[in-house]
Write a protein that holds these residues in place. Structure first.
Motif, PDB file in Angstrom:
ATOM      1  N   GLY A   1       0.796  -1.225   0.000  1.00  0.00           N
ATOM      2  CA  GLY A   1       0.000   0.000   0.000  1.00  0.00           C
ATOM      3  C   GLY A   1       0.821   1.263   0.000  1.00  0.00           C
ATOM      4  O   GLY A   1       0.272   2.361  -0.099  1.00  0.00           O
ATOM      5  N   VAL A   2       2.142   1.128   0.102  1.00  0.00           N
ATOM      6  CA  VAL A   2       3.021   2.298   0.107  1.00  0.00           C
ATOM      7  C   VAL A   2       3.406   2.690  -1.315  1.00  0.00           C
ATOM      8  O   VAL A   2       3.486   3.872  -1.659  1.00  0.00           O
ATOM      9  CB  VAL A   2       4.294   2.011   0.945  1.00  0.00           C
ATOM     10  CG1 VAL A   2       5.238   3.212   0.906  1.00  0.00           C
ATOM     11  CG2 VAL A   2       3.907   1.681   2.373  1.00  0.00           C
ATOM     12  N   VAL A   3       3.625   1.689  -2.169  1.00  0.00           N
ATOM     13  CA  VAL A   3       4.020   1.943  -3.555  1.00  0.00           C
ATOM     14  C   VAL A   3       2.775   2.307  -4.362  1.00  0.00           C
ATOM     15  O   VAL A   3       1.809   1.543  -4.407  1.00  0.00           O
ATOM     16  CB  VAL A   3       4.684   0.694  -4.170  1.00  0.00           C
ATOM     17  CG1 VAL A   3       5.023   0.946  -5.640  1.00  0.00           C
ATOM     18  CG2 VAL A   3       5.937   0.329  -3.383  1.00  0.00           C
ATOM     19  N   PRO A   4       2.744   3.465  -5.008  1.00  0.00           N
ATOM     20  CA  PRO A   4       1.575   3.848  -5.805  1.00  0.00           C
ATOM     21  C   PRO A   4       1.473   3.030  -7.082  1.00  0.00           C
ATOM     22  O   PRO A   4       2.452   2.447  -7.547  1.00  0.00           O
ATOM     23  CB  PRO A   4       1.824   5.332  -6.116  1.00  0.00           C
ATOM     24  CG  PRO A   4       3.304   5.497  -6.034  1.00  0.00           C
ATOM     25  CD  PRO A   4       3.773   4.526  -4.986  1.00  0.00           C
ATOM     26  N   VAL A   5       0.269   3.012  -7.649  1.00  0.00           N
ATOM     27  CA  VAL A   5       0.040   2.267  -8.886  1.00  0.00           C
ATOM     28  C   VAL A   5       0.922   2.800 -10.015  1.00  0.00           C
ATOM     29  O   VAL A   5       1.460   2.038 -10.823  1.00  0.00           O
ATOM     30  CB  VAL A   5      -1.451   2.337  -9.282  1.00  0.00           C
ATOM     31  CG1 VAL A   5      -1.688   1.639 -10.626  1.00  0.00           C
ATOM     32  CG2 VAL A   5      -2.323   1.705  -8.203  1.00  0.00           C
ATOM     33  N   SER A   6       1.091   4.117 -10.069  1.00  0.00           N
ATOM     34  CA  SER A   6       1.904   4.709 -11.135  1.00  0.00           C
ATOM     35  C   SER A   6       3.354   4.256 -11.062  1.00  0.00           C
ATOM     36  O   SER A   6       4.009   4.083 -12.097  1.00  0.00           O
ATOM     37  CB  SER A   6       1.820   6.237 -11.071  1.00  0.00           C
ATOM     38  OG  SER A   6       2.239   6.708  -9.793  1.00  0.00           O
ATOM     39  N   ALA A   7       3.874   4.038  -9.830  1.00  0.00           N
ATOM     40  CA  ALA A   7       5.256   3.556  -9.693  1.00  0.00           C
ATOM     41  C   ALA A   7       5.382   2.136 -10.222  1.00  0.00           C
ATOM     42  O   ALA A   7       6.356   1.791 -10.906  1.00  0.00           O
ATOM     43  CB  ALA A   7       5.693   3.625  -8.230  1.00  0.00           C
ATOM     44  N   GLY A   8       4.397   1.287  -9.910  1.00  0.00           N
ATOM     45  CA  GLY A   8       4.412  -0.066 -10.454  1.00  0.00           C
ATOM     46  C   GLY A   8       4.313  -0.057 -11.967  1.00  0.00           C
ATOM     47  O   GLY A   8       4.993  -0.830 -12.657  1.00  0.00           O
ATOM     48  N   ALA A   9       3.468   0.817 -12.494  1.00  0.00           N
ATOM     49  CA  ALA A   9       3.327   0.916 -13.953  1.00  0.00           C
ATOM     50  C   ALA A   9       4.626   1.390 -14.593  1.00  0.00           C
ATOM     51  O   ALA A   9       5.019   0.893 -15.658  1.00  0.00           O
ATOM     52  CB  ALA A   9       2.181   1.872 -14.297  1.00  0.00           C
ATOM     53  N   PHE A  10       5.310   2.336 -13.975  1.00  0.00           N
ATOM     54  CA  PHE A  10       6.576   2.836 -14.515  1.00  0.00           C
ATOM     55  C   PHE A  10       7.632   1.736 -14.525  1.00  0.00           C
ATOM     56  O   PHE A  10       8.354   1.562 -15.513  1.00  0.00           O
ATOM     57  CB  PHE A  10       7.053   4.029 -13.691  1.00  0.00           C
ATOM     58  CG  PHE A  10       8.350   4.629 -14.179  1.00  0.00           C
ATOM     59  CD1 PHE A  10       8.478   5.070 -15.486  1.00  0.00           C
ATOM     60  CD2 PHE A  10       9.435   4.763 -13.325  1.00  0.00           C
ATOM     61  CE1 PHE A  10       9.664   5.627 -15.939  1.00  0.00           C
ATOM     62  CE2 PHE A  10      10.622   5.318 -13.765  1.00  0.00           C
ATOM     63  CZ  PHE A  10      10.733   5.754 -15.072  1.00  0.00           C
ATOM     64  N   ALA A  11       7.703   0.966 -13.432  1.00  0.00           N
ATOM     65  CA  ALA A  11       8.670  -0.131 -13.376  1.00  0.00           C
ATOM     66  C   ALA A  11       8.375  -1.161 -14.461  1.00  0.00           C
ATOM     67  O   ALA A  11       9.289  -1.663 -15.133  1.00  0.00           O
ATOM     68  CB  ALA A  11       8.635  -0.784 -11.996  1.00  0.00           C
ATOM     69  N   GLY A  12       7.092  -1.489 -14.653  1.00  0.00           N
ATOM     70  CA  GLY A  12       6.726  -2.438 -15.692  1.00  0.00           C
ATOM     71  C   GLY A  12       7.047  -1.916 -17.081  1.00  0.00           C
ATOM     72  O   GLY A  12       7.508  -2.669 -17.952  1.00  0.00           O
ATOM     73  N   ALA A  13       6.808  -0.632 -17.314  1.00  0.00           N
ATOM     74  CA  ALA A  13       7.105  -0.033 -18.619  1.00  0.00           C
ATOM     75  C   ALA A  13       8.601  -0.088 -18.912  1.00  0.00           C
ATOM     76  O   ALA A  13       9.014  -0.417 -20.034  1.00  0.00           O
ATOM     77  CB  ALA A  13       6.603   1.413 -18.658  1.00  0.00           C
ATOM     78  N   LEU A  14       9.433   0.217 -17.916  1.00  0.00           N
ATOM     79  CA  LEU A  14      10.880   0.169 -18.115  1.00  0.00           C
ATOM     80  C   LEU A  14      11.363  -1.259 -18.369  1.00  0.00           C
ATOM     81  O   LEU A  14      12.212  -1.495 -19.231  1.00  0.00           O
ATOM     82  CB  LEU A  14      11.599   0.753 -16.894  1.00  0.00           C
ATOM     83  CG  LEU A  14      11.538   2.274 -16.705  1.00  0.00           C
ATOM     84  CD1 LEU A  14      12.338   2.680 -15.473  1.00  0.00           C
ATOM     85  CD2 LEU A  14      12.066   2.998 -17.937  1.00  0.00           C
ATOM     86  N   CYS A  15      10.801  -2.226 -17.624  1.00  0.00           N
ATOM     87  CA  CYS A  15      11.191  -3.625 -17.829  1.00  0.00           C
ATOM     88  C   CYS A  15      10.836  -4.084 -19.236  1.00  0.00           C
ATOM     89  O   CYS A  15      11.625  -4.755 -19.911  1.00  0.00           O
ATOM     90  CB  CYS A  15      10.505  -4.513 -16.795  1.00  0.00           C
ATOM     91  SG  CYS A  15      11.131  -4.329 -15.117  1.00  0.00           S
ATOM     92  N   SER A  16       9.643  -3.715 -19.683  1.00  0.00           N
ATOM     93  CA  SER A  16       9.213  -4.119 -21.016  1.00  0.00           C
ATOM     94  C   SER A  16      10.106  -3.519 -22.094  1.00  0.00           C
ATOM     95  O   SER A  16      10.550  -4.222 -23.011  1.00  0.00           O
ATOM     96  CB  SER A  16       7.752  -3.695 -21.247  1.00  0.00           C
ATOM     97  OG  SER A  16       7.341  -4.018 -22.549  1.00  0.00           O
ATOM     98  N   PHE A  17      10.396  -2.229 -21.981  1.00  0.00           N
ATOM     99  CA  PHE A  17      11.204  -1.596 -23.021  1.00  0.00           C
ATOM    100  C   PHE A  17      12.640  -2.076 -22.980  1.00  0.00           C
ATOM    101  O   PHE A  17      13.287  -2.207 -24.031  1.00  0.00           O
ATOM    102  CB  PHE A  17      11.140  -0.079 -22.891  1.00  0.00           C
ATOM    103  CG  PHE A  17      11.483   0.613 -24.170  1.00  0.00           C
ATOM    104  CD1 PHE A  17      10.572   0.658 -25.214  1.00  0.00           C
ATOM    105  CD2 PHE A  17      12.719   1.200 -24.357  1.00  0.00           C
ATOM    106  CE1 PHE A  17      10.890   1.271 -26.409  1.00  0.00           C
ATOM    107  CE2 PHE A  17      13.048   1.827 -25.550  1.00  0.00           C
ATOM    108  CZ  PHE A  17      12.116   1.853 -26.582  1.00  0.00           C
TER     109      PHE A  17
END
Length: 360
Positions: free
Chosen positions: A142-158
């Protein structure tokens, strides 16, 4: 990565002089002013469309009253429909359209690939996976925002796309194929997480959101995505001449004094951040970043100082009307926005493929 492919119909233009320069400034001013006026009109009209009858003067009255310019004259119910329901959704549609179009323009220029956009290259799918991991699995407590998770996923994918394309030879075709592979991989991961860890009701909501949904958004989403879009657009405009230099290829850009690796890292991370912010609020909306840059180049040419703002305006107007169609065509049922953009984008994707083949 080597540049063995073809650039997205890029023509580098020398700065005009004399009367030609003045004519171009006037033309650009008319294009931007016309685009901005069309966007404002589109937002005002789109807000009036729906079950409750709202007029354009009602929209202007509600906006003016909330800005403190006039006294409120609408009933609380009518004012709430405009200001709390329809206006945030319509404005977020405009922000998402502008942001995705800008991301597509930058990616096509950096990778010299007319088929590059956040959806085709798997960035949106990676962002979706990161967001779902945070929401469904509760990663971060609950500390990590959804946008941070999305950013990490976007970087991993690229990062995976770049690794695969480099391993396979680094050509422009390999980048697209690597993006398709990454998109399928992260889409499968997302589906696996949802199907195994979410209950039936949560699964239905998440799957609908993953197809692109602007329902239930609020002013917080609008402000967050608008701020990220503004920062991204400023950074990209600051690199406009550098993006123009990439039209010659990375070797020629380096010879012109461009720090190729650093520029790619900065701009690709910036576009990944914007994609993540948009996906965390509206889900994965495909093909906007593919179609709109090509349409804008036909009007403004390939100079990025002119192209980027016009592409943002075109993307904003486009998605405002796509969202309006999505929420009204099967009323009271709503169609995911990503479904409508795909129905429009796939034929455009085929057209771009055909033009690319003819130019090779």
């Amino acid at each position: 990565m080597t540049d063995t492919g073809h650039a997205p119909d890029v023509r580098v233009e020398l700065p005009p002089v004399g009367r030609t320069a003045g004519a171009r400034v006037v033309r650009d001013g008319l294009l931007w002013a016309g685009g901005l006026a069309l966007l404002l009109l589109s937002v005002a009209v789109a807000v009036t469309i729906g079950p409750a009858r709202i007029s354009v003067p009602d929209v202007w009255s509600a906006v003016a009253s909330h800005l403190g310019l006039t006294e409120p004259r609408l009933t609380p119910i009518r004012d709430g429909i405009i200001w709390n329901l329809r206006m945030p959704r319509t404005l977020l549609a405009a922000v998402c359209g502008a942001g995705l179009a800008v991301c597509g323009t930058v990616m096509q220029s950096l990778l010299r690939n007319p088929l590059a956009d956040p959806f085709v290259l798997g960035v949106s799918s990676g962002a979706s996976t990161g967001a779902v991991v945070v929401v469904v699995l509760g990663v971060g407590g609950g500390v990590v925002p959804v946008s941070a998770g999305a950013f990490a996923g976007a970087l991993c994918s690229f990062a995976l796309v770049l690794l695969l394309s480099h391993t396979l030879g680094g050509s422009t075709d390999r980048v697209v194929l690597s993006g398709v592979a990454a998109m399928q991989l992260f889409s499968a991961l997302t589906s696996f997480v949802v199907m195994t860890a979410a209950d039936a009701e949560q699964t239905r909501g998440v799957l609908f959101w993953l197809l692109g949904s602007l329902s239930g958004v609020g002013w917080g989403d609008v402000w967050t995505c608008s701020a990220v879009l503004a920062v991204t657009l400023l950074i990209c405009l600051g690199h406009a001449r550098t993006l123009d230099a990439f039209a010659f290829g990375q070797d020629a850009a380096a010879a012109l004094g461009v720090h190729v690796a650093r520029t790619r890292i900065v701009l690709l991370c910036t576009t990944a951040l914007l994609t993540a912010a948009l996906v965390s609020s509206a889900g994965a909306i495909g093909f906007v970043g593919l179609v709109l840059p090509h349409a804008a180049r036909a009007l403004a040419g390939s100079g990025h100082r002119r192209l980027l703002p016009l592409t943002a305006l075109a993307g904003a107007v486009f998605l405002v009307w796509v969202d309006t169609l999505a929420r009204t065509v099967l009323d009271p049922q709503e169609v995911p926005v990503g479904v409508v953009t795909s129905l429009i984008g796939v034929p455009a994707f085929v057209l771009v493929l055909y033009r690319t083949r003819r130019s090779t």
